[in-house]
Design a protein around this motif. Structure first.
Motif, PDB file in Angstrom:
ATOM      1  N   ARG A  27      12.754   9.922  56.616  1.00 21.68           N
ATOM      2  CA  ARG A  27      11.813  10.385  55.601  1.00 21.68           C
ATOM      3  C   ARG A  27      12.588  10.946  54.429  1.00 21.68           C
ATOM      4  O   ARG A  27      13.543  11.680  54.604  1.00 21.68           O
ATOM      5  CB  ARG A  27      10.912  11.466  56.190  1.00 21.68           C
ATOM      6  CG  ARG A  27       9.843  11.910  55.232  1.00 21.68           C
ATOM      7  CD  ARG A  27       8.950  12.941  55.905  1.00 21.68           C
ATOM      8  NE  ARG A  27       7.836  13.280  55.079  1.00 21.68           N
ATOM      9  CZ  ARG A  27       7.877  14.204  54.125  1.00 21.68           C
ATOM     10  NH1 ARG A  27       8.985  14.868  53.904  1.00 21.68           N
ATOM     11  NH2 ARG A  27       6.807  14.470  53.407  1.00 21.68           N
ATOM     12  N   GLY A  28      12.173  10.542  53.243  1.00 20.03           N
ATOM     13  CA  GLY A  28      12.837  11.028  52.053  1.00 20.03           C
ATOM     14  C   GLY A  28      13.957  10.126  51.565  1.00 20.03           C
ATOM     15  O   GLY A  28      14.531  10.380  50.529  1.00 20.03           O
ATOM     16  N   ASP A  29      14.282   9.075  52.299  1.00 18.54           N
ATOM     17  CA  ASP A  29      15.318   8.152  51.863  1.00 18.54           C
ATOM     18  C   ASP A  29      14.673   7.087  50.982  1.00 18.54           C
ATOM     19  O   ASP A  29      14.551   5.934  51.363  1.00 18.54           O
ATOM     20  CB  ASP A  29      16.022   7.526  53.067  1.00 18.54           C
ATOM     21  CG  ASP A  29      17.213   6.665  52.658  1.00 18.54           C
ATOM     22  OD1 ASP A  29      17.575   6.667  51.456  1.00 18.54           O
ATOM     23  OD2 ASP A  29      17.775   5.990  53.534  1.00 18.54           O
ATOM     24  N   PHE A  31      15.634   5.461  48.646  1.00 15.43           N
ATOM     25  CA  PHE A  31      16.500   4.376  48.196  1.00 15.43           C
ATOM     26  C   PHE A  31      16.486   3.211  49.182  1.00 15.43           C
ATOM     27  O   PHE A  31      16.918   2.113  48.849  1.00 15.43           O
ATOM     28  CB  PHE A  31      17.927   4.883  47.983  1.00 15.43           C
ATOM     29  CG  PHE A  31      17.970   6.015  46.994  1.00 15.43           C
ATOM     30  CD1 PHE A  31      17.763   5.785  45.645  1.00 15.43           C
ATOM     31  CD2 PHE A  31      18.166   7.319  47.416  1.00 15.43           C
ATOM     32  CE1 PHE A  31      17.771   6.828  44.732  1.00 15.43           C
ATOM     33  CE2 PHE A  31      18.183   8.365  46.506  1.00 15.43           C
ATOM     34  CZ  PHE A  31      17.977   8.117  45.169  1.00 15.43           C
ATOM     35  N   ALA A  32      15.983   3.440  50.393  1.00 14.22           N
ATOM     36  CA  ALA A  32      15.905   2.389  51.402  1.00 14.22           C
ATOM     37  C   ALA A  32      14.640   1.562  51.170  1.00 14.22           C
ATOM     38  O   ALA A  32      13.559   2.108  50.962  1.00 14.22           O
ATOM     39  CB  ALA A  32      15.881   2.999  52.802  1.00 14.22           C
ATOM     40  N   ALA A  33      14.783   0.236  51.221  1.00 15.19           N
ATOM     41  CA  ALA A  33      13.659  -0.664  50.945  1.00 15.19           C
ATOM     42  C   ALA A  33      12.496  -0.465  51.912  1.00 15.19           C
ATOM     43  O   ALA A  33      11.344  -0.678  51.553  1.00 15.19           O
ATOM     44  CB  ALA A  33      14.122  -2.114  50.992  1.00 15.19           C
ATOM     45  N   ASN A  34      12.774  -0.043  53.140  1.00 14.65           N
ATOM     46  CA  ASN A  34      11.704   0.110  54.124  1.00 14.65           C
ATOM     47  C   ASN A  34      11.136   1.529  54.180  1.00 14.65           C
ATOM     48  O   ASN A  34      10.368   1.843  55.076  1.00 14.65           O
ATOM     49  CB  ASN A  34      12.189  -0.327  55.510  1.00 14.65           C
ATOM     50  CG  ASN A  34      13.333   0.536  56.006  1.00 14.65           C
ATOM     51  OD1 ASN A  34      14.000   1.218  55.233  1.00 14.65           O
ATOM     52  ND2 ASN A  34      13.587   0.490  57.296  1.00 14.65           N
ATOM     53  N   CYS A  35      11.480   2.371  53.230  1.00 15.48           N
ATOM     54  CA  CYS A  35      10.949   3.734  53.188  1.00 15.48           C
ATOM     55  C   CYS A  35       9.484   3.680  52.727  1.00 15.48           C
ATOM     56  O   CYS A  35       9.191   3.167  51.643  1.00 15.48           O
ATOM     57  CB  CYS A  35      11.771   4.583  52.225  1.00 15.48           C
ATOM     58  SG  CYS A  35      11.097   6.243  51.992  1.00 15.48           S
ATOM     59  N   PRO A  36       8.551   4.201  53.513  1.00 14.34           N
ATOM     60  CA  PRO A  36       7.136   4.179  53.125  1.00 14.34           C
ATOM     61  C   PRO A  36       6.873   4.884  51.793  1.00 14.34           C
ATOM     62  O   PRO A  36       6.046   4.434  51.005  1.00 14.34           O
ATOM     63  CB  PRO A  36       6.431   4.906  54.269  1.00 14.34           C
ATOM     64  CG  PRO A  36       7.363   4.808  55.426  1.00 14.34           C
ATOM     65  CD  PRO A  36       8.748   4.779  54.836  1.00 14.34           C
TER      66      PRO A  36
END
Length: 148
Positions: A27-29, A31-36
């Motif tokens: 949570r809070g990332d 920059f990651a493509a799969n971050c909701p």
């Protein structure tokens, strides 16, 4: 799904429900493509969503009225954006049984809350546009000088 609402067979991956996606990024990332969170920010940060939500925050509107008010939006993009806003719980579609069917769109409480947060950004843009324009002119001048 509301009666009369269709999910097109070719709906875009960005409209995939956030809850159905595996959350492998912390949570809070963002920059990651799969971050909701990133996925939601991508959708609400597109150029049409902000404009449409702003108009719906003023009043309930029919599709053609929205199309007239949002300069440059195509019928296809308006339809896709409204569908996505409805799916994310930010806009509500109401169909009245008239001939032809009367469809209107309004903002939901969740959408109004988002609009409140976006209003800060809108206000900043309106007050700082002169500064941004000056920075753009300075940049263009420096670039022209470097190329000559």
């Amino acid at each position: 799904m509301q009666d009369g609402t269709l999910i097109s067979p070719g709906h875009f991956p960005e409209t995939t429900p956030i809850v159905d996606q595996p959350v492998s990024a912390p949570r809070g990332d963002v920059f990651a493509a799969n971050c909701p969170t990133r996925q939601l920010l991508d959708r609400i940060g597109d150029k049409w969503s902000v404009l449409i939500l702003t108009l719906l925050g003023e009043e309930t509107m029919r599709f053609n009225e929205l199309k007239r008010r949002v300069d440059g939006v195509s019928q296809k993009m308006l339809s896709q954006t409204l569908r996505t806003l409805e799916r994310d719980g930010l806009a509500f579609r109401t169909a009245r049984p008239t001939v032809p069917v009367t469809v209107s769109y309004s903002i939901t409480p969740l959408g109004r809350e988002l609009l409140g947060a976006m209003q800060l950004l809108i206000d900043w843009a309106e007050t700082r546009m002169a500064d941004v324009s000056a920075a753009q002119r300075d940049y263009d001048r420096r670039l022209d000088m470097a190329l000559t």
